[in-house]
Design a protein around this motif. Structure first.
Motif, PDB file in Angstrom:
ATOM      1  N   GLU A 571       8.288  11.858  -4.290  1.00 31.11           N
ATOM      2  CA  GLU A 571       7.996  11.592  -2.879  1.00 31.11           C
ATOM      3  C   GLU A 571       8.727  12.553  -1.961  1.00 31.11           C
ATOM      4  OE1 GLU A 571       8.910   9.192  -5.042  1.00 31.11           O
ATOM      5  OE2 GLU A 571       6.946   8.271  -5.307  1.00 31.11           O
ATOM      6  N   MET A 574       7.251  16.079  -2.132  1.00 28.99           N
ATOM      7  CA  MET A 574       5.928  16.218  -1.537  1.00 28.99           C
ATOM      8  C   MET A 574       6.046  16.377  -0.022  1.00 28.99           C
ATOM      9  SD  MET A 574       3.336  16.335  -3.565  1.00 28.99           S
ATOM     10  CE  MET A 574       1.845  15.657  -2.870  1.00 28.99           C
ATOM     11  N   ARG A 575       6.969  15.664   0.549  1.00 27.23           N
ATOM     12  CA  ARG A 575       7.095  15.735   2.001  1.00 27.23           C
ATOM     13  C   ARG A 575       7.609  17.084   2.447  1.00 27.23           C
ATOM     14  NH1 ARG A 575      10.030  10.253   3.127  1.00 27.23           N
ATOM     15  NH2 ARG A 575       9.300   9.626   1.082  1.00 27.23           N
ATOM     16  N   LYS A 577       6.588  19.823   1.421  1.00 23.19           N
ATOM     17  CA  LYS A 577       5.407  20.684   1.459  1.00 23.19           C
ATOM     18  C   LYS A 577       5.759  22.127   1.081  1.00 23.19           C
ATOM     19  CE  LYS A 577       2.190  18.367   4.668  1.00 23.19           C
ATOM     20  NZ  LYS A 577       2.074  17.109   4.086  1.00 23.19           N
ATOM     21  N   TYR A 581       4.863  20.961  -3.673  1.00 30.21           N
ATOM     22  CA  TYR A 581       3.627  20.446  -3.080  1.00 30.21           C
ATOM     23  C   TYR A 581       2.429  21.256  -3.572  1.00 30.21           C
ATOM     24  CZ  TYR A 581       0.247  19.245   0.578  1.00 30.21           C
ATOM     25  OH  TYR A 581      -0.866  18.838   1.247  1.00 30.21           O
ATOM     26  N   ASN A 582       2.554  22.601  -3.522  1.00 33.63           N
ATOM     27  CA  ASN A 582       1.443  23.456  -3.957  1.00 33.63           C
ATOM     28  C   ASN A 582       1.105  23.231  -5.414  1.00 33.63           C
ATOM     29  OD1 ASN A 582       1.240  24.625  -1.470  1.00 33.63           O
ATOM     30  ND2 ASN A 582       2.602  26.333  -1.966  1.00 33.63           N
ATOM     31  N   LEU A 583       2.142  23.210  -6.199  1.00 29.19           N
ATOM     32  CA  LEU A 583       1.974  23.004  -7.631  1.00 29.19           C
ATOM     33  C   LEU A 583       1.249  21.690  -7.903  1.00 29.19           C
ATOM     34  CD1 LEU A 583       4.498  24.454  -9.783  1.00 29.19           C
ATOM     35  CD2 LEU A 583       3.939  22.169 -10.523  1.00 29.19           C
ATOM     36  N   TYR A 584       1.740  20.660  -7.236  1.00 29.42           N
ATOM     37  CA  TYR A 584       1.220  19.330  -7.502  1.00 29.42           C
ATOM     38  C   TYR A 584      -0.256  19.220  -7.125  1.00 29.42           C
ATOM     39  CZ  TYR A 584       0.877  14.318  -7.850  1.00 29.42           C
ATOM     40  OH  TYR A 584       0.503  13.062  -8.212  1.00 29.42           O
ATOM     41  N   THR A 585      -0.585  19.679  -5.932  1.00 28.34           N
ATOM     42  CA  THR A 585      -1.980  19.529  -5.497  1.00 28.34           C
ATOM     43  C   THR A 585      -2.921  20.318  -6.390  1.00 28.34           C
ATOM     44  OG1 THR A 585      -1.544  21.281  -3.896  1.00 28.34           O
ATOM     45  CG2 THR A 585      -1.562  19.023  -3.067  1.00 28.34           C
TER      46      THR A 585
END
Lengths: 610, 607
Positions: A571, A574-575, A577, A581-585
Motif C-alpha cells: 500500500e 503504491m501511493r 507512484k 507502482y509502474n512495475l505493479y501495474t
C-alpha cells in the motif's frame, strides 16, 4: 575418449619439474605393489625376448650345425620353459599394470570430486563447466596412462635394448659397437617423428570438435537455415572446417605411415654393415653363423623398443600438462571456509539484519552498496527490481555462498560468520528459479531435503506442496524416473518437487528465486499454495515476480543498482507512484491476461513434457 | 601431398544407396579405387619383400657362409639385403599412405555431403528426428568408416596376403613343414574372434558406466547451488563413490580379460612355433632341409602365426563398421527438399496479395490441422491470427514459405499458385520472427546479415539495428558488432534476441512477414522497445501476426479467429466486436482487465 576437451591444451609445454615428480610419486605410492609387479613382469618379458634370440643362436650353432640331437632336446626344453615363464610374466604385467591404471584413475577422480565439493560458489561461477569436467575425466585418463603404460613401456623398451646390447656384446663386441652407435640416430629420428605425428593428431582433434559443433548448430537451427536460405553458404563454411580436419588428420596418418619405414630404412644400413663385416668375421671364425643370425635378429627387432620410447617421450609432454592441471585444481583453496572459532548453534531462528553491507565480485564494480535493513523473525520480504540490480547477490550473501566485502550480516544479533557453514546452509531452505533435479526417482529427489525421512513423511510434504496429485498420476508414482537433470518432467512439476524438497528440509529461513517462465493456471495455483506452506511462520526472502507474492509480503524492497530504492508495504509503495507502482501495474495487466487467457494461447502446458 | 581445399573426386551417392552393402562400400570410395588397389598391391609387395628377406637370409647362409664364398659376394649380399629391407619399408609406407588417402579423402567427401544433405531434408523429417542421433551418424559413424578404410579393410587384406605368401614360401622349403605349421591357425582365429567379440561387450559396459559417472559429475557441478543449499556434500561424495567404484570394478574385469587372452594366445602360438621349429631342426640335422632353410623357416613361421591373432580383432571391427555404414545410408536414402523447381519467377519480387482458396492441410493422414480455410488480403495489410494452441494458426503460416505443402485447395500469391514459385524464391520474399529466435554462434553482425547473399555495409547493418531498437545495446558491448553470441560469447536475453531477429528480418526487406508478437519474459522497458521495432518492421509489408496482444489485433486489417483448424470468425475489429462470438469474449476480457487494474489502484488510494 572423453567428450570434454580444452582447446588450449595444444599450447602447453610444461617441463617435468622436481616438485611435479614428487607429487606424481605421491599418486603412485599407495600402489607400489602393483607397480613393482608390473615393472618386474615387463622386465622379465623384455629379458626373455632377448634370451630367445640368444637361445636360437645356440640351437643353430650347437645343435643344428653341429648335428647334435641330444643338445637339441635340451635346448628345446629351455625354450619351452622360457615360453612358459614369459607367458606368466605377460599375465603379471598386463594384470598388474592394468589394475594400477584403473586404481590410480579411481583415486584421482575421487580426490578431485571430493575437493570440488569443498570449493565455494565463486569458483563455479567463474570456471566453465566443461573445463572442470575435462580435468576430472580426460586429464585423469592421461595421468593414469602416464603413470602406468608410460612407465611400463619405457621399462620394456629400455630393458629390451639393454639386454639385446649385452647379448650382442657377448657374441661379438666389434659388431655390437656398430649397432649400438646407430641407436641414438634411430632414437632421435623416432622422437622427432612421433612429436610431429602427435602434434597433427591433436590439431585434428581440435578441428574435429569445431566441425562437430558446426554440424550440431546447423541441425539444431535447421529451420532458420531453411527460412533464410543459408544452405549453400553454410556448406561453404563447413567445407573449410572439414578441410582443416582432413589436412591435419591426413598429415598425421601420412607421417604415421612414414614413421616405421623410416626407422626400418635406417636400420637397413646397420644390417648391411653387419652382414658384410659379419660375413668377413665368419670367414675368420670370429663369430659363428648362429651368432651372425642372432645379430641380425636383434637389429631387426630393436625397431620396436626404439619406437616405443619415442612414443612415450612424445606423449609425455601432454600427460605432464594434464598432471599439472589436476594438481592445480587439487590445490585450489576454497574461498569461503569456516573460521577457526565457530559457535555452535542449533537453530537460525531470529531476526535478520544487514548492516552497511557492500559486496563486489573479484575486482569488479560493487554490486551491493552500503545496504542496511532489518527483518523481524517470521517476516516475508519480497525483493523486486530490474535484472542485475543486486537481488540475487543479497540472497547469495544471506546463504553465505558469498561473504560481504564490507559490513556485517547478523542473525539473532550475532555475526553469521561466527557460525559453521554447514550449520547455516543446512538451515536455510532454497528454491531456485530453474529447479535443478538429479537423475533418479522422484522419491530420491524429494528425500534430498532430509536424507533420513521416511516415505510417509515424503508423501506428506508432497501433499502439502501440491505435488502428490501429479506424482500419483505417473505409472510408477514416487518411483518414477525423472531423467537426466529432471528432463522427463515439465518445468511446473520440477518446481513443485523443488518446493516439496525444501519443505522436507524444514528450514529456519526460506529463500526463493521465483520462476519467471509461465506455467498453466492450475500448476501456478499449486506452486502458490506450496510457497505459502513454506513461508508460514518462517523468515522468508523471495526474489519475487508474482504479484500475489509481492502484495502479501510483510516488507517489499525495490533493489536497483545495488541500493534499496524503495521500501515498504504494498500500500505505502503504491501511493508513492514510483518504480514499484509502474512495475505493479504493468505486471498486474500481464498476469491477468495470462490468467484469463483471452487468446487461449497456453492450454495445458504442463500436461506435456519438456 | 596436401590436397587442395574443397576439391576432391566426385562420388555418386545414389550408387552408394542403391547397391548391396559391400558394393556400396566400394562406391563410397569411388575416385579412390586406384589408391585402394595401390594400397593392397603395396601390402602385397611389402609381404613379398619381407618374405624375401627371410629367404635371402637362408640363401646367404647356405650359399655364401657355409660354402665359404666370401669376398665380393659378401658386399653384394649386404646390398641386396639392405635393398630388400628398404623395399619392404617403402612398400609399407606406400600402402599406409594410399590407404590413408582413401580413408581420409572418401570420408571427408561423405561428411560434406551429409552436412549438406541433412540441412536440405524436409521440415517434416526434422520435426521427427532427434538432433543427437543425426549428429552421431554424421560424425562418429563417419569416423568409424574412416578407420575401416584406413586400417581395418587394408589390415585384413595385408594379413591374408602375408599368410598366403609365407605359407607358399614354407611349402617350397618343405611341404610337410607347411602342413604342420598351419594346424594352429584356425584355433587362433577362433579364439581371437571369440575374445574380441566378448571384449566388445565388456568394453561397451565399461563405457556405459563412464557415461553414468560423467552425468553424475555434470549434475553435481551444475547443481552446485542446490548441493550447498541443502548441505549435501557428504551425500554427493557417497553417491559419486558408488559410481566411481563401479567403474573401477568394470575396468578391472576388462583388464582381467586382457590379462588372460594375451598370455594364453601367446602360449598357443608358441606351442605351434616350438613344435614346428623342433621338427624343422630335426630335419636340418638329418639333412632333409639345409641350415639356411631352417633359418629362413624360423623367420617365416613367425609371420605366419602371430598376425592371425589380430585378424580376430579386425573382423569384429569390420562388423561394427558395417553397422555404422547402414546407419549412414539410412539417412542418405531420405529425399531432400527441392528448392529451385519453379514455373514462375517474377523479376521484381512479389507484391504480396495473398489468398487461401479452400485450403486443407494435415501432417499425418486423417489428422487434419487446417480445414477449408478461405480468406484473402492485399499487399501491405496486416492479418492477425487468433486461436488456442493446436487451432491451426501456426501451421497456416508454415505453408507460406512452403515448409509444407497444402493437402488440398490452393494458396495464391499475386494471383499465382504458390506451388509454382520455387521454395528458394518464396523464402527470399518472406521474413520470419519467431517467439524464441535462434541465433548462431557468430558475431552479432553475422547474425544480422545471416539472410543476405551478398556483402552488406556496416552503415546498413547499423540502420536496421537502429530500427530494431538494438543498436544501443550492441554499442554497449566491448566488441560492438563483432561481439560473439552463443556458447563462446555473450548470452543475449530473450528480448535482445528478438530484436536481433527483427534486424535480421528488416535487412532482408521481405514483402511478406510472419510474426509472433509474444513478448512474455521481458521486462517493461524492453517490451516497449520491441513493440516499436515490430511496428517499423510491419510497415508496407503483408504481415501475418500470431497475436497475443489486443493492441496488435485492434489495428489489423483482417482478423481471423481459428478453432480446430477452421476459421470461425473473420473481419475487422469493429465488425467482430458487433458479432456475438469468441472475439467479443476476448475483447470483453480485455476490458475486464482494465477495470480490475483501475480498481486495484483505487483501492490503494483509499487506504
Amino acid at each position: 575418449m572423453s567428450a570434454y576437451y580444452d582447446e588450449n591444451e595444444l599450447d602447453d609445454n610444461v617441463p617435468l619439474s622436481g616438485s611435479l615428480l614428487h607429487k606424481l610419486g605421491g599418486v603412485i605410492k599407495p600402489h607400489w605393489r602393483t607397480l613393482l609387479g608390473g615393472v618386474l613382469g615387463i622386465a622379465l618379458v623384455a629379458v626373455a625376448d632377448a634370451v630367445f634370440t640368444y637361445l636360437h643362436k645356440e640351437i643353430l650353432d650347437t645343435a643344428i650345425i653341429a648335428g647334435n640331437k641330444t643338445v637339441l632336446w635340451k635346448l628345446f626344453e629351455y625354450y619351452i620353459a622360457l615360453v612358459v615363464i614369459q607367458s606368466i610374466a605377460v599375465f603379471l604385467f598386463v594384470y598388474f599394470i592394468g589394475l594400477q591404471g584403473e586404481r590410480i584413475r579411481y583415486d584421482l577422480r575421487k580426490k578431485l570430486f571430493d575437493h570440488l565439493q569443498r570449493l565455494s560458489l565463486s569458483y563455479f561461477s567463474k570456471t566453465p563447466l566443461g573445463w572442470i569436467m575435462s580435468r576430472v575425466t580426460s586429464d585423469t585418463e592421461k595421468m593414469g596412462d602416464l603413470l602406468t603404460w608410460g612407465i611400463v613401456d619405457s621399462t620394456w623398451a629400455s630393458v629390451n635394448i639393454l639386454f639385446a646390447s649385452i647379448f650382442m656384446f657377448i657374441i661379438n663386441w666389434r659388431l655390437a659397437i656398430l649397432v649400438v652407435l646407430s641407436l641414438p640416430v634411430m632414437l632421435f629420428v623416432a622422437i622427432k617423428f612421433r612429436k610431429r605425428i602427435y602434434y597433427h593428431y591433436r590439431l585434428s582433434r581440435k578441428a574435429n570438435s569445431k566441425m562437430t559443433a558446426s554440424m550440431n548448430e546447423n541441425i539444431t537451427g535447421v529451420r532458420v537455415v531453411k527460412a533464410l536460405r543459408r544452405e549453400e553458404k553454410n556448406l561453404e563454411n563447413f567445407k573449410v572446417l572439414s578441410s582443416d580436419m582432413f589436412n591435419s588428420s591426413y598429415r598425421a596418418a601420412f607421417l604415421s605411415a612414414l614413421f616405421l619405414p623410416t626407422i626400418q630404412t635406417i636400420s637397413a644400413f646397420s644390417l648391411a654393415m653387419v652382414l658384410w663385416q659379419g660375413g668377413i668375421m665368419v670367414e675368420n671364425s670370429f663369430i659363428t653363423i648362429g651368432g651372425l643370425q642372432a645379430f641380425i635378429s636383434y637389429i631387426m627387432m630393436i625397431l620396436w623398443p626404439v619406437q616405443d620410447l619415442a612414443r612415450v617421450y612424445a606423449e609425455m609432454q601432454n600427460a605432464v600438462a594434464s598432471s599439472e592441471r589436476v594438481f592445480s585444481l587439487l590445490e585450489t583453496i576454497p574461498s569461503i571456509t569456516d573460521f577457526p572459532d565457530t559457535v555452535e548453534i542449533t537453530s537460525l531462528l531470529g531476526d535478520v539484519d544487514f548492516q552497511n553491507v557492500s559486496f563486489h565480485y573479484e575486482d569488479d564494480e560493487p554490486v551491493i552498496r552500503d545496504l542496511s535493513f532489518h527483518v523481524p523473525q517470521g517476516n516475508t520480504v519480497a525483493l523486486v527490481g530490474p535484472t542485475g540490480g543486486g537481488k540475487t547477490t543479497i540472497v547469495n550473501l544471506l546463504c553465505r555462498f558469498y561473504e560481504p566485502s564490507e559490513g556485517v550480516i547478523l542473525v539473532n544479533g550475532q555475526d553469521y560468520q561466527d557460525f559453521k557453514l554447514k550449520d547455516i546452509q543446512s538451515r536455510i531452505g532454497v528454491v531456485l528459479q530453474t529447479p535443478h533435479l538429479f537423475s533418479g526417482t522422484i522419491l530420491e529427489n524429494i528425500r534430498y531435503g532430509r536424507l533420513d525421512a521416511t516415505d510417509a513423511q515424503i508423501e506428506e510434504v508432497a501433499k502439502l506442496s501440491g505435488a502428490h496429485e501429479f506424482i500419483t498420476s505417473f505409472e510408477h508414482g514416487y518411483q518414477q524416473d525423472v531423467g537426466e537433470g529432471g528432463n522427463l518432467l515439465s518445468v511446473g512439476q520440477k518446481q513443485l518437487i523443488s518446493i516439496a524438497r525444501a519443505l522436507l528440509a524444514n528450514p529456519d529461513i526460506f529463500v526463493m528465486d521465483e520462476a519467471t517462465s509461465s506455467v498453466d493456471t492450475l500448476t501456478e495455483a499449486l506452486i502458490q499454495k506450496g510457497m505459502h506452506q513454506l513461508m508460514e511462520g518462517r523468515t522468508s526472502f523471495i526474489i519475487a515476480h508474482r504479484l500475489s507474492t509481492i502484495k502479501h509480503a510483510d516488507q517489499i524492497m525495490v533493489i536497483n543498482a545495488g541500493r534499496i530504492e524503495e521500501q515498504g508495504t504494498h500500500e505505502t509503495l503504491m501511493r508513492v507512484k514510483g518504480h514499484y507502482y509502474n512495475l505493479y501495474t504493468h505486471q498486474f495487466r500481464q498476469e491477468l491476461e495470462t490468467r484469463l487467457d483471452p487468446f487461449n494461447s497456453k492450454n495445458n502446458e504442463d500436461s506435456r513434457r519438456n | 601431398m596436401a590436397q587442395k581445399a574443397h576439391t576432391y573426386p566426385p562420388c555418386d551417392m545414389q550408387c552408394v544407396i542403391s547397391s548391396k552393402p559391400l558394393i556400396s562400400l566400394w562406391h563410397l570410395i569411388s575416385g579412390f579405387h586406384w589408391q585402394y588397389f595401390g594400397a593392397t598391391f603395396f601390402a602385397g609387395t611389402a609381404a613379398l619383400a619381407r618374405t624375401g628377406v627371410n629367404l635371402f637370409l637362408g640363401y646367404f647362409i647356405d650359399q655364401i657362409l657355409i660354402k665359404r664364398q666370401y669376398g665380393t659376394k659378401l658386399i653384394e649380399a649386404a646390398l641386396i639385403f639392405a635393398a630388400l629391407i628398404a623395399g619392404q619399408a617403402f612398400s609399407s609406407f606406400m600402402s599406409g599412405k594410399l590407404a590413408a588417402q582413401t580413408g581420409e579423402g572418401s570420408t571427408r567427401r561423405l561428411r560434406d555431403y551429409l552436412f549438406n544433405h541433412i540441412q536440405r531434408l524436409s521440415f517434416a523429417y526434422h520435426s521427427e528426428a532427434k538432433t543427437g542421433d543425426l549428429l552421431e551418424r554424421a560424425t562418429s559413424d563417419v569416423d568409424t568408416l574412416r578407420r575401416f578404410f584406413s586400417d581395418q579393410a587394408i589390415g585384413i587384406g595385408r594379413i591374408t596376403l602375408i599368410f598366403i605368401i609365407n605359407l607358399t614360401a614354407i611349402y617350397r622349403i618343405n611341404p610337410r613343414l607347411a602342413g604342420i605349421s598351419v594346424v594352429i591357425v584356425p584355433v587362433i582365429l577362433v579364439v581371437s574372434l571369440l575374445f574380441f567379440k566378448q571384449l566388445s561387450k565388456s568394453y561397451a559396459s565399461y563405457q556405459e558406466q563412464e557415461a553414468v559417472l560423467t552425468t553424475n559429475l555434470q549434475e553435481n557441478l551444475s547443481g552446485v547451488r542446490v548441493v550447498k543449499a541443502f548441505a549435501r556434500q557428504g551425500y554427493e561424495i557417497d553417491k559419486f563413490e558408488g559410481n566411481n567404484a563401479e567403474k573401477l570394478r568394470r575396468g578391472e574385469k576388462l583388464n582381467m580379460m586382457h590379462a588372460l587372452f594375451w598370455p594364453i594366445s601367446d602360449l598357443i602360438c608358441a606351442a605351434q612355433q616350438i613344435t614346428s621349429s623342433f621338427i624343422a631342426a630335426l630335419m636340418a640335422i638329418d639333412g632333409v632341409i639345409t641350415v639356411g632353410n631352417f633359418i629362413a623357416f624360423a623367420g617365416l613361421l613367425g609371420w605366419l602365426i602371430w598376425p592371425v591373432r589380430n585378424l580376430g580383432r579386425l573382423i569384429v571391427d569390420t562388423s561394427r563398421a558395417l553397422v555404422s555404414f547402414k546407419r549412414i545410408t539410412n539417412i542418405l536414402k531420405v529425399p531432400e527438399e527441392n528448392l529451385f523447381i519453379a514455373s514462375c519467377q517474377p523479376e521484381n519480387g512479389v507484391k504480396g496479395d495473398i489468398s487461401f482458396d479452400h485450403v486443407s492441410f494435415e501432417y499425418e493422414k486423417n489428422h487434419p490441422v487446417l480445414q477449408d480455410v478461405n480468406f484473402s488480403c492485399k499487399a501491405g495489410q496486416v492479418v492477425a491470427l487468433l486461436g488456442s494452441t493446436g487451432s491451426g494458426k501456426t501451421s497456416l503460416v508454415k505453408l507460406l514459405p512452403r515448409f509444407y505443402d497444402v493437402t488440398s485447395g490452393r494458396i495464391l500469391l499475386d494471383g499465382v499458385n504458390l506451388n509454382e514459385y520455387s521454395r528458394d524464391f518464396l523464402r527470399s520474399q518472406i521474413g520470419i520472427v519467431e517467439q524464441e529466435p535462434f541465433l548462431f554462434s557468430a558475431s552479432i553482425r553475422d547474425n544480422i546479415t545471416y539472410g543476405m547473399k551478398h556483402e552488406v555495409s556496416q552503415a546498413k547493418v547499423e540502420e536496421v539495428a537502429r530500427d530494431a531498437a538494438i543498436h544501443d545495446v550492441v554499442e554497449s558491448f566491448t566488441n560492438g558488432y563483432d561481439t560473439l553470441v552463443g556458447e563462446r560469447g555473450v548470452t543475449l536475453s530473450g528480448g535482445q534476441k528478438q530484436r536481433v531477429a527483427i534486424a535480421r528480418a528488416l535487412l532482408i526487406n521481405p514483402r511478406i512477414l510472419i510474426l509472433d508478437d509474444s513478448t512474455s519474459s521481458v521486462d517493461m522497458e524492453t517490451e516497449v522497445q520491441i513493440r516499436a521495432a515490430l511496428e517499423n518492421l510491419m510497415k508496407d509489408r503483408t504481415t501475418f501476426i500470431i497475436a497475443h496482444r489486443i493492441q496488435s489485433i485492434m489495428d489489423a486489417d483482417l482478423i481471423l479467429v481459428f478453432d480446430q483448424g477452421r476459421i470461425i470468425q473473420s473481419g475487422t475489429h469493429a465488425e467482430l466486436l458487433s458479432q456475438p462470438g469468441a472475439y467479443q469474449e476476448i475483447y470483453e476480457i480485455q476490458t475486464r482487465i482494465d477495470n480490475a487494474l483501475q480498481e486495484e489502484i483505487d483501492n490503494v488510494s483509499l487506504l
